[in-house]
Design a protein around this motif. Structure first.
Motif, PDB file in Angstrom:
ATOM      1  N   UNK A   1      -3.835  -7.744 -60.320  1.00  0.00           N
ATOM      2  CA  UNK A   1      -3.726  -6.720 -59.934  1.00  0.00           C
ATOM      3  C   UNK A   1      -2.952  -6.991 -58.876  1.00  0.00           C
ATOM      4  N   UNK A   2      -1.629  -6.826 -58.031  1.00  0.00           N
ATOM      5  CA  UNK A   2      -1.136  -7.288 -56.879  1.00  0.00           C
ATOM      6  C   UNK A   2      -1.658  -5.613 -56.003  1.00  0.00           C
ATOM      7  N   UNK A   3      -1.451  -6.534 -54.481  1.00  0.00           N
ATOM      8  CA  UNK A   3      -1.943  -5.115 -53.874  1.00  0.00           C
ATOM      9  C   UNK A   3      -2.196  -3.743 -53.895  1.00  0.00           C
ATOM     10  N   UNK A   4       0.061  -3.585 -54.537  1.00  0.00           N
ATOM     11  CA  UNK A   4       0.378  -2.292 -54.261  1.00  0.00           C
ATOM     12  C   UNK A   4      -0.539  -1.902 -55.469  1.00  0.00           C
ATOM     13  N   UNK A   5      -0.008  -1.667 -56.273  1.00  0.00           N
ATOM     14  CA  UNK A   5      -0.726  -0.896 -57.202  1.00  0.00           C
ATOM     15  C   UNK A   5      -2.206  -0.984 -57.470  1.00  0.00           C
ATOM     16  N   UNK A   6      -3.539  -1.564 -56.256  1.00  0.00           N
ATOM     17  CA  UNK A   6      -4.467  -2.020 -55.780  1.00  0.00           C
ATOM     18  C   UNK A   6      -4.355   0.070 -55.541  1.00  0.00           C
ATOM     19  N   UNK A   7      -4.295  -0.522 -54.189  1.00  0.00           N
ATOM     20  CA  UNK A   7      -3.921   0.902 -53.410  1.00  0.00           C
ATOM     21  C   UNK A   7      -3.281   2.264 -53.841  1.00  0.00           C
TER      22      UNK A   7
END
Length: 65
Positions: free
Chosen positions: A1-7
């Motif tokens: 999971x990349x940071x964009x999806x996490x945010x």
């Protein structure tokens, strides 16, 4: 999971929590004392919930560093 999806996921979770919180008003365990013209509100349970949520967020962010 990349940071964009996490945010985005965290943002959706915060929106849902905010909607539920505004409908409930206060959590069980919060103390409200009303006497004469003074009202004292101490949100014990709310403080615990916010602390746990922030701890989980910082733990997740720390895992991705």
């Amino acid at each position: 999971m990349n940071m964009g999806k996490m945010f985005i996921t965290l943002g959706i979770i915060f929106v849902v929590i905010g909607i539920i919180w505004s409908l409930i008003g206060k959590l069980p365990g919060d103390i409200t004392i009303k006497r004469d013209n003074i009202t004292f509100h101490f949100p014990i349970m709310t403080s615990i919930v916010v602390s746990v949520v922030l701890t989980l967020i910082f733990f997740i962010i720390g895992k991705f560093r």
